[in-house]
Write a protein that holds these residues in place. Structure first.
Motif, short mmCIF file in Angstrom:
data_model
loop_
_atom_site.label_atom_id
_atom_site.label_comp_id
_atom_site.label_asym_id
_atom_site.label_seq_id
_atom_site.Cartn_x
_atom_site.Cartn_y
_atom_site.Cartn_z
N ALA A 103 -17.06 5.93 -4.55
CA ALA A 103 -16.30 5.82 -3.27
C ALA A 103 -15.73 4.54 -3.54
O ALA A 103 -16.13 3.68 -4.29
CB ALA A 103 -17.49 5.75 -2.14
N ILE A 104 -14.71 4.27 -2.57
CA ILE A 104 -13.99 3.01 -2.67
C ILE A 104 -15.01 1.81 -2.46
O ILE A 104 -14.85 0.93 -3.31
CB ILE A 104 -12.93 3.15 -1.56
N MET A 148 -6.97 5.56 -6.86
CA MET A 148 -5.61 6.20 -6.37
C MET A 148 -5.68 6.33 -4.73
O MET A 148 -4.80 6.57 -4.01
CB MET A 148 -5.17 7.38 -6.92
N GLN A 149 -7.15 6.26 -4.31
CA GLN A 149 -7.32 6.34 -3.00
C GLN A 149 -7.33 5.08 -2.35
O GLN A 149 -7.61 5.22 -1.06
CB GLN A 149 -8.60 7.31 -2.68
N ASP A 150 -7.39 3.87 -2.88
CA ASP A 150 -7.40 2.81 -2.37
C ASP A 150 -5.87 2.03 -2.35
O ASP A 150 -5.48 1.67 -3.39
CB ASP A 150 -8.40 1.64 -3.25
N GLY A 151 -5.44 1.99 -1.01
CA GLY A 151 -4.27 1.54 -0.98
C GLY A 151 -3.81 0.00 -1.00
O GLY A 151 -2.80 -0.56 -1.77
N MET A 200 -9.23 8.24 -10.16
CA MET A 200 -9.18 9.01 -8.94
C MET A 200 -9.51 8.17 -7.75
O MET A 200 -8.88 8.19 -6.64
CB MET A 200 -10.16 10.29 -9.06
N THR A 201 -10.54 7.41 -7.80
CA THR A 201 -11.11 6.42 -7.06
C THR A 201 -9.95 5.36 -6.43
O THR A 201 -9.68 5.23 -5.24
CB THR A 201 -12.34 5.73 -7.28
N GLN A 217 -3.56 -0.39 -4.82
CA GLN A 217 -2.32 -0.02 -5.55
C GLN A 217 -1.20 -1.14 -4.97
O GLN A 217 -0.30 -1.09 -5.74
CB GLN A 217 -2.05 1.45 -4.81
#
Length: 543
Positions: free
Chosen positions: A430-431, A370-373, A367-368, A376
């Motif tokens: 958190a990222i 997938m919030q980090d461009g 989940m974390t 990815q």
């Protein structure tokens, strides 16, 4: 008519004055037959009323005596259960570890004989006592055991303790359920890489058969020259990116090896220190024939599983140490892990628990990530370099997800190391809290000191175990918890069995009393000059 003389008149007056006494000083008198019959009826009525009142009192005393007998019996609760676990049960087992109600009935009969001595006017004897119904700790999937456990922990903790953890536990449960979806995605990534290998082999075969034949170009294919240039940065042999950028190795293969290896070797700094204790699974409640009660208690409100988890957390030990309460003797050192895994050894229980922890942490870390461009984008580049030559976008996307899952798993290994060393980790980071590098891979086996930084916020090891316990079926969890208690107490009291622990009984007692007064009417049937009182009563530890 002869007239009385003066002397005769004086004697007559004296006789009247002295009430008709004879010359020996004794009173003489007589009573009519009618009066005798009347007095007999009166006294019979009085004695009948007195006996009726006595019989009525005996009837009430019999009911009260039976209840007192049961309460006295329940006062002899199992002391180890109460001292170590705060549970009240009457031990109905014999020396062989079998349920023996006749032993309890005989003991209560002996006690009743001593109690009846010197009762006088209301004296009666207990002629027979039989437990017609009884409820055991193991009945109905251990429902009464859970009920007592919840009552014990509610008396010790604040009212809102369990509810305060509800949101966190629910979030953890959702992460655990998502791990199944992630496993499907992981399998899809491996299948995509296998499919890419097959396509590459087919191309090489076609090139060997027709070297002059023009190869079709794909939008994402690479030239042989570019493949050779990137071979150093992609050790698996797959082609690199068009840009010639140095990329980390695709971690899917290395992480797949880690997932299928001995998990404890990855997270435990010194595996030789792991407990080697074992128990025979064939003798546990779920695998042996257990005694069954025959009295179904009325069900109360629904049990709150979160309270039961709080009880286990307080009384049971785990890999991070002993609970605040509980037994000093442990048949297994990792008791909470046994409740989760149900294996026969501490090693296997800890290993299975750690595997499930890794999956929860993988889901949270995914989940974390997938919030980090940036991560990815890097995963997409690695995936393109690995299978981009196929020109199939679904394969590239599947491998990209697999790389992100592999990276999340690498981070999870560091998280579990932190938890086992006494640290805390948030369910979803958190990222900025991310610690691992995608290229870490197999280096984790050699460098066991590598772990995420210890943080004050987040959940500790025991709190993560409560999430895993929440996933275990209630009946299974209750039986495993009773296995732990049974094995621990049996270390001090051989033959102790949880399926011999009585929570409540329904009893029938027969009392007898002799008649005292003879009357012409009775309020109860007399047999051989004895009154009989048959009473039924019940008693439980927790209403």
């Amino acid at each position: 008519m002869e007239r009385k003389t003066g002397v005769q008149k004086l004697k007559f007056k004296l006789k009247l004055k002295h009430g008709g006494c004879s010359r020996y000083g004794k009173a003489s008198g007589s009573i009519t037959l009618f009066l005798a019959l009347v007095m007999t009826m009166v006294f019979s009525l009085l004695f009948s009323l007195l006996e009726a009142a006595r019989v009525q009192a005996l009837d009430e005393i019999a009911a009260r005596s039976l209840l007192l007998e049961l309460e006295s019996a329940f006062g002899e609760y199992q002391p180890e259960l109460w001292r170590d676990y705060g549970l009240l049960f009457l031990d109905g087992g014999n020396d062989s570890g079998e349920l023996d109600l006749a032993l309890l009935e005989g003991h209560r009969m002996e006690e009743a004989v001593l109690a009846q001595k010197g009762m006088g006017f209301y004296q009666m004897a207990l002629k027979n006592l039989q437990f017609t119904g009884y409820t055991l700790a193991t009945d109905d999937g251990g429902a009464v055991f859970q009920k007592q456990a919840c009552a014990a922990i509610q008396a010790q903790l604040a009212a809102g303790t369990a509810q305060a953890l509800q949101a966190t536990a629910q979030k953890g449960k959702e992460l655990a359920e998502e791990s199944e979806t992630h496993q499907q995605q992981w399998n899809s990534a491996k299948n995509a890489m296998t499919k890419a290998d097959e396509i590459e082999k087919e191309k090489k075969t076609d090139a060997a058969v027709s070297p002059e034949k023009e190869r079709p170009k794909a939008s994402l294919s690479l030239s042989e020259k570019e493949s050779k240039q990137t071979a150093k940065t992609v050790p698996s042999g797959k082609a690199g990116a068009k840009t010639g950028k140095n990329l980390p190795e695709n971690p899917v293969d290395s992480v797949d090896v880690l997932k299928n290896s001995m998990t404890l070797a990855l997270v435990v700094e010194n595996p030789s220190e792991i407990s080697a204790k074992t128990i025979p699974l064939s003798d546990t409640l779920g695998n042996r024939k257990i005694a069954q009660g025959n009295w179904q208690l009325p069900k109360g409100g629904s049990l709150d599983k979160l309270w039961f988890l709080q009880y286990l957390n307080r009384y049971f030990s785990c890999g991070s140490g002993a609970g605040e309460k509980g037994s000093e003797n442990h048949a297994l050192e990792y008791e909470l892990e046994y409740c989760i895994a149900g294996k026969d050894s501490d090693y296997e229980n800890l290993e299975k628990t750690v595997k499930e922890l890794l999956l929860i942490r993988e889901a949270g870390n995914f989940m974390t990530i997938m919030q980090d461009g940036q991560k990815q984008a890097l995963a997409l580049e690695i995936a393109t370099a690995a299978v981009g030559f196929t020109g199939l976008a679904p394969l590239i996307q599947a491998v990209q997800i697999g790389i992100l899952l592999a990276w999340s798993y690498i981070e999870s290994i560091l998280d579990v190391r932190c938890l086992l060393s006494g640290g805390s980790v948030p369910l979803v980071k958190a990222i900025s809290d991310w610690q691992s590098d995608v290229s870490l891979g197999e280096k984790l086996v050699a460098d066991k000191e590598e772990k995420t930084k210890n943080r004050k916020e987040g959940l500790n090891y025991r709190q993560y175990l409560q999430i895993l316990l929440l996933l275990v079926a209630e009946d299974t969890l209750a039986y495993r918890a009773m296995d732990v208690i049974e094995r621990n107490i049996a270390l001090k009291e051989p033959g102790f069995r949880m399926d011999c622990q009585i929570h409540g009984v329904q009893a029938e007692g027969l009392y007898a009393a002799e008649s005292l007064f003879l009357g012409f009417a009775t309020v109860r049937r007399i047999k051989d000059g004895t009154y009989h009182f048959r009473k039924i009563s019940e008693c439980t530890y927790l209403q």
